[in-house]
Enzyme design. Structure first.
Site, PDB file in Angstrom:
ATOM      1  N   CYS A   2       0.819  -1.287   0.055  1.00  0.00           N
ATOM      2  CA  CYS A   2       0.074   0.132   0.094  1.00  0.00           C
ATOM      3  C   CYS A   2       0.892   1.248  -0.025  1.00  0.00           C
ATOM      4  O   CYS A   2       1.902   1.345   0.699  1.00  0.00           O
ATOM      5  CB  CYS A   2      -0.926  -0.022   1.351  1.00  0.00           C
ATOM      6  SG  CYS A   2      -2.287  -1.335   1.425  1.00  0.00           S
ATOM      7  N   ARG A  27       4.503  -0.410  -4.442  1.00  0.00           N
ATOM      8  CA  ARG A  27       3.891  -0.790  -3.076  1.00  0.00           C
ATOM      9  C   ARG A  27       2.778  -1.806  -3.171  1.00  0.00           C
ATOM     10  O   ARG A  27       2.620  -2.207  -2.173  1.00  0.00           O
ATOM     11  CB  ARG A  27       3.955   0.274  -2.010  1.00  0.00           C
ATOM     12  CG  ARG A  27       5.023   1.262  -1.977  1.00  0.00           C
ATOM     13  CD  ARG A  27       4.869   2.535  -1.185  1.00  0.00           C
ATOM     14  NE  ARG A  27       4.709   1.827   0.209  1.00  0.00           N
ATOM     15  CZ  ARG A  27       5.529   1.806   1.035  1.00  0.00           C
ATOM     16  NH1 ARG A  27       6.965   2.111   0.684  1.00  0.00           N
ATOM     17  NH2 ARG A  27       5.625   1.336   2.311  1.00  0.00           N
ATOM     18  N   TRP A  74      -2.571  -3.145  -1.817  1.00  0.00           N
ATOM     19  CA  TRP A  74      -2.166  -4.374  -1.777  1.00  0.00           C
ATOM     20  C   TRP A  74      -3.079  -5.040  -0.779  1.00  0.00           C
ATOM     21  O   TRP A  74      -2.913  -5.027   0.468  1.00  0.00           O
ATOM     22  CB  TRP A  74      -0.566  -4.396  -1.443  1.00  0.00           C
ATOM     23  CG  TRP A  74      -0.032  -5.902  -1.567  1.00  0.00           C
ATOM     24  CD1 TRP A  74       0.456  -6.439  -2.861  1.00  0.00           C
ATOM     25  CD2 TRP A  74       0.115  -6.642  -0.739  1.00  0.00           C
ATOM     26  NE1 TRP A  74       0.878  -7.551  -2.745  1.00  0.00           N
ATOM     27  CE2 TRP A  74       0.694  -7.917  -1.279  1.00  0.00           C
ATOM     28  CE3 TRP A  74      -0.280  -6.728   0.811  1.00  0.00           C
ATOM     29  CZ2 TRP A  74       1.206  -9.177  -0.450  1.00  0.00           C
ATOM     30  CZ3 TRP A  74       0.040  -8.144   1.641  1.00  0.00           C
ATOM     31  CH2 TRP A  74       0.772  -9.029   0.904  1.00  0.00           C
ATOM     32  N   ASN A 100      -2.241   2.324   5.358  1.00  0.00           N
ATOM     33  CA  ASN A 100      -1.411   1.568   5.338  1.00  0.00           C
ATOM     34  C   ASN A 100      -0.922   0.727   6.470  1.00  0.00           C
ATOM     35  O   ASN A 100      -0.488   1.339   7.398  1.00  0.00           O
ATOM     36  CB  ASN A 100       0.052   2.059   4.674  1.00  0.00           C
ATOM     37  CG  ASN A 100       1.136   1.145   4.381  1.00  0.00           C
ATOM     38  OD1 ASN A 100       0.777  -0.241   4.257  1.00  0.00           O
ATOM     39  ND2 ASN A 100       2.331   1.364   4.520  1.00  0.00           N
ATOM     40  N   GLY A 101      -1.366  -0.408   6.547  1.00  0.00           N
ATOM     41  CA  GLY A 101      -0.815  -1.461   7.843  1.00  0.00           C
ATOM     42  C   GLY A 101      -2.265  -2.392   8.215  1.00  0.00           C
ATOM     43  O   GLY A 101      -2.948  -2.761   7.201  1.00  0.00           O
ATOM     44  N   GLU A 470      18.300 -17.669  -4.824  1.00  0.00           N
ATOM     45  CA  GLU A 470      18.054 -16.083  -5.393  1.00  0.00           C
ATOM     46  C   GLU A 470      17.570 -16.300  -6.983  1.00  0.00           C
ATOM     47  O   GLU A 470      16.554 -15.471  -7.585  1.00  0.00           O
ATOM     48  CB  GLU A 470      19.133 -15.185  -5.235  1.00  0.00           C
ATOM     49  CG  GLU A 470      18.889 -13.762  -5.730  1.00  0.00           C
ATOM     50  CD  GLU A 470      17.742 -13.042  -5.157  1.00  0.00           C
ATOM     51  OE1 GLU A 470      17.102 -13.547  -3.986  1.00  0.00           O
ATOM     52  OE2 GLU A 470      17.434 -11.943  -5.769  1.00  0.00           O
ATOM     53  N   LYS A 474      13.945 -15.340  -8.224  1.00  0.00           N
ATOM     54  CA  LYS A 474      13.642 -14.273  -9.260  1.00  0.00           C
ATOM     55  C   LYS A 474      12.792 -14.811 -10.263  1.00  0.00           C
ATOM     56  O   LYS A 474      11.930 -14.194 -10.898  1.00  0.00           O
ATOM     57  CB  LYS A 474      15.063 -13.590  -9.954  1.00  0.00           C
ATOM     58  CG  LYS A 474      16.066 -12.837  -9.110  1.00  0.00           C
ATOM     59  CD  LYS A 474      15.310 -11.528  -9.258  1.00  0.00           C
ATOM     60  CE  LYS A 474      14.652 -11.469  -7.816  1.00  0.00           C
ATOM     61  NZ  LYS A 474      15.192 -11.185  -6.544  1.00  0.00           N
ATOM     62  N   GLU A 477       9.043 -15.219  -8.950  1.00  0.00           N
ATOM     63  CA  GLU A 477       8.582 -13.879  -8.745  1.00  0.00           C
ATOM     64  C   GLU A 477       7.762 -13.091  -9.899  1.00  0.00           C
ATOM     65  O   GLU A 477       7.070 -12.707  -9.814  1.00  0.00           O
ATOM     66  CB  GLU A 477       9.615 -12.846  -8.136  1.00  0.00           C
ATOM     67  CG  GLU A 477       9.762 -12.954  -6.704  1.00  0.00           C
ATOM     68  CD  GLU A 477      10.762 -11.920  -6.118  1.00  0.00           C
ATOM     69  OE1 GLU A 477      10.622 -11.245  -5.222  1.00  0.00           O
ATOM     70  OE2 GLU A 477      12.011 -11.751  -6.927  1.00  0.00           O
ATOM     71  N   HIS A 493      18.855 -36.259  -2.244  1.00  0.00           N
ATOM     72  CA  HIS A 493      18.007 -36.642  -1.258  1.00  0.00           C
ATOM     73  C   HIS A 493      16.637 -35.961  -1.427  1.00  0.00           C
ATOM     74  O   HIS A 493      15.702 -35.789  -0.749  1.00  0.00           O
ATOM     75  CB  HIS A 493      18.474 -35.777  -0.021  1.00  0.00           C
ATOM     76  CG  HIS A 493      19.727 -36.519   0.242  1.00  0.00           C
ATOM     77  ND1 HIS A 493      19.905 -37.792   0.736  1.00  0.00           N
ATOM     78  CD2 HIS A 493      20.998 -35.715   0.233  1.00  0.00           C
ATOM     79  CE1 HIS A 493      21.163 -37.994   1.019  1.00  0.00           C
ATOM     80  NE2 HIS A 493      22.060 -36.605   0.894  1.00  0.00           N
ATOM     81  N   LYS A 593       6.487  -4.461  -3.073  1.00  0.00           N
ATOM     82  CA  LYS A 593       7.902  -4.059  -2.858  1.00  0.00           C
ATOM     83  C   LYS A 593       8.263  -3.991  -1.577  1.00  0.00           C
ATOM     84  O   LYS A 593       9.631  -4.566  -0.915  1.00  0.00           O
ATOM     85  CB  LYS A 593       8.325  -2.809  -3.568  1.00  0.00           C
ATOM     86  CG  LYS A 593       9.894  -2.251  -3.471  1.00  0.00           C
ATOM     87  CD  LYS A 593      10.644  -3.063  -4.677  1.00  0.00           C
ATOM     88  CE  LYS A 593      11.907  -2.796  -4.281  1.00  0.00           C
ATOM     89  NZ  LYS A 593      12.823  -3.896  -4.917  1.00  0.00           N
TER      90      LYS A 593
END
Ligand code: G6P
Length: 598
Positions: A2, A27, A74, A100-101, A470, A474, A477, A493, A593
């Protein structure tokens, strides 16, 4: 997570708010809304989808004024739709809020408010706040907000306007909020990017501070109503740093910026054969280092453990911040807690430093003035410049660079000899990164063969195991392809059971003592029909050539710096796969983000 923006001044407010929302869109981007004080009435418009949808909806509408607030969402509570979008209003449409929160006690507050006769129309936690303020409103918005938030449990960055007062009230607890001071105009925003083109003078609001903005004035108070002396700071970023500069996406621009941004992280910190960091910690007194972070920053943390233990010999452990905060971790007085965060606002990472009250804390943070940066005892700023693409790239390589510096700093302060071969190589690393970027066309060509794949495994060992994690992160995402990272030797394994002709396996293979072992793993994949993409500094090795379907060659460097090199083709590959699929690279679905909620 947000984004909020508010403006009060002499200018037409709608373009400023829409512009600000576009800057904040990273955001959150599932719905957006705007509320303007227009001819003494609050005019609200909300729209599901991205800011552009809201902007289109505004065409031809008579929403004009010089005071307003806006929000990009969001979703946490309630699906993304117009009713659940912000701004939320009270029963009489006289008070509007953006939030926001998360309001954790919204169920119990809702019951109380409904019993009082309030009509709550959305499924959000946030709407409660508008009604609570309405309940306490008696011709003084600031007082009503102070009274209302005493009942709220949870986190908030809030901005509030009301029909009968020419002001914006903003208040925070746990979610970021800054105010911008212009000439006869004031701004409130979740972060600096939304207001940078209007003013560089900002105040970072602290938890439990309330701000009243009029067009010529601001005051910051604590919740007892006493004025607080707040420092006005100057933003160092420029407008062109938050624009795409000719690149198709922010992510691609940020991938290309990495050579420069690493130079900025290193700048002034290697001088006269010494590492210069303003971290006044005596490593001889450190019992253990705990690194905590989330997402990509957690991958840097794993590399940090490897670097710190190898270079300084100090025991280091790594924890997801979200796990650390809830498991009663053992923290001794002489431990050092390191929090790594690009945004400096990630709720779990912030909570982790707040529970480490008995030991010293160090922040490795990009956003100057962010909450984590302000709450730690010592800090190393990345100076990577703003990172807008939701998938983190340049922050990662700058975090790893900062961790190398910190590990060297510890070694130096322990009185041990520094490895100048490593330091010189670090100074040269930007050139090597650029040489990979120069071959982006080849990586794009390889990626064109991968866009229809369903599953990927990423395998690396030692310091490059986190790079495998990573690379997989990527890809999932931004391209929504399932991908997992594993230490190469762990493949036998479990993951080996998945390998067939539909599986793509990305190997990170550098020359060194485990080279042969990783090549054996490649053989195991090949024998089961898997396709291999190899990132390697040994592209001419006969076995590598025989086993790989695709080879991406990278320059050789020392082991400690190899993550900085190996991650670049992985970032580019994810980018090109997602772009080839026609996906919205900078705003991947369901992600944000800056995750300022738990
Ligand atoms: C979100 C972002 C990731 C980031 C993570 C941690 O999930 O999408 O890119 O790595 O948060 O963020 P931080 O700002 O604390 O590094």
């Amino acid at each position: 997570m947000c984004g909020i923006i508010g403006y009060i001044g002499n200018k037409e407010v709608v373009p400023i708010l829409i512009n600000g929302l576009k800057r904040l869109e990273y955001r959150g981007y599932d719905s957006a809304g705007i509320c303007v004080l227009c001819k003494n009435k609050l005019q609200t418009l909300k729209k599901k989808g991205q800011i552009i949808e809201l902007e289109n909806e505004l065409i031809g509408k008579e929403i004009v004024g010089t005071i307003g607030i806006a929000h990009t969402r969001w979703a946490t509570h309630g699906e993304p739709n117009e009713i659940n979008s912000h701004p939320h209003l009270d029963c009489k449409n006289k008070i509007a809020i953006i939030h926001n929160g998360i309001i954790e006690n919204h169920f119990s507050l809702k019951k109380i408010l409904e019993a009082d006769g309030h009509k709550i129309i959305s499924n959000t936690d946030s709407e409660i706040v508008a009604h609570l303020i309405e309940k306490f409103y008696n011709e003084n918005l600031e007082e009503a907000v102070i009274k209302a938030i005493k009942y709220i449990e949870g986190t908030f960055g809030l901005a509030v306007i009301c029909e009968t007062e020419e002001k914006i009230i903003a208040v925070r607890r746990g979610s970021p909020l800054i105010i911008g001071i212009g000439d006869n105009e004031m701004f409130v925003s979740s972060d600096a990017s939304a207001i940078l083109e209007y003013t560089k003078k900002v105040i970072y609001i602290n938890d439990n501070e309330i701000v009243t903005l009029t067009k010529n004035n601001y005051n910051v108070k604590n919740l007892d109503g006493n004025l607080v002396n707040s420092e006005v700071q100057e933003i160092k970023w420029n407008l062109n740093e938050i624009e795409k500069a000719g690149f198709k996406h922010f992510m691609l621009k940020e991938i290309y910026e990495q050579a420069k941004s690493i130079e900025n992280t290193l700048r002034g910190r290697i001088r006269e054969n010494k590492i210069k960091l303003s971290v006044d910690i005596d490593p001889k007194l450190i019992n253990k280092i705990i690194i905590t972070a989330c997402g990509t920053s957690w991958h840097s943390a794993l590399i940090g453990k490897y670097l710190i233990e190898k270079i300084s010999g100090i025991e280091t452990c790594v924890d997801y911040a979200s796990e650390f905060r809830y498991r009663n971790p053992i923290i001794k007085n002489n431990d050092l807690l390191i929090a790594i965060s690009q945004s400096g606002e990630t709720a779990d990472t912030l909570a982790a430093i707040r529970i480490a009250k008995n030991c010293k804390t160090l922040g490795i943070v990009n956003v100057v003035g962010s909450t984590i940066a302000r709450e730690v005892d010592f800090g190393i700023y990345l100076h990577a410049g703003p990172e807008i693409g939701v998938a983190s790239t340049k922050a990662f390589t700058c975090q790893v660079s900062a961790l190398i510096l910190f590990a060297l700093h510890l070694r130096q302060e322990l009185g041990l000899e520094l490895d100048f071969g490593l330091i010189n190589e670090l100074i040269l690393i930007s050139g090597k990164i650029n040489s990979i970027l120069d071959k982006a066309d080849k990586i794009q060509e390889i990626s064109s063969h991968l866009k229809d794949a369903q599953n990927f495994l990423y395998l690396g060992r030692g310091i490059n195991f986190p790079v495998a994690l990573e690379g997989a992160l990527k890809l999932k995402e931004i391209s929504y392809i399932h991908a997992e990272g594993y230490p190469a030797a762990e493949m036998k394994h479990g993951p080996i059971a998945l390998i067939d002709e539909n599986m793509f396996v990305v190997f990170i293979v550098n020359r060194g003592e485990i080279f042969e072992k990783v090549v054996s793993n490649m053989q195991e994949v090949k024998a089961r029909g898997g396709s291999i993409i190899t990132i390697t500094d040994c592209p001419d090795d006969e076995m590598i050539k025989k086993l790989s379907n695709f080879i991406i060659s990278v320059p050789n460097t020392c082991e400690e710096l190899s993550p900085l090199i190996n991650v670049i083709p992985l970032q580019l590959m994810s980018y090109f796969v997602a772009d080839a699929k026609g996906l919205n690279v900078d705003k991947p679905r369901n992600l944000a983000k800056s995750v300022t909620v738990e």
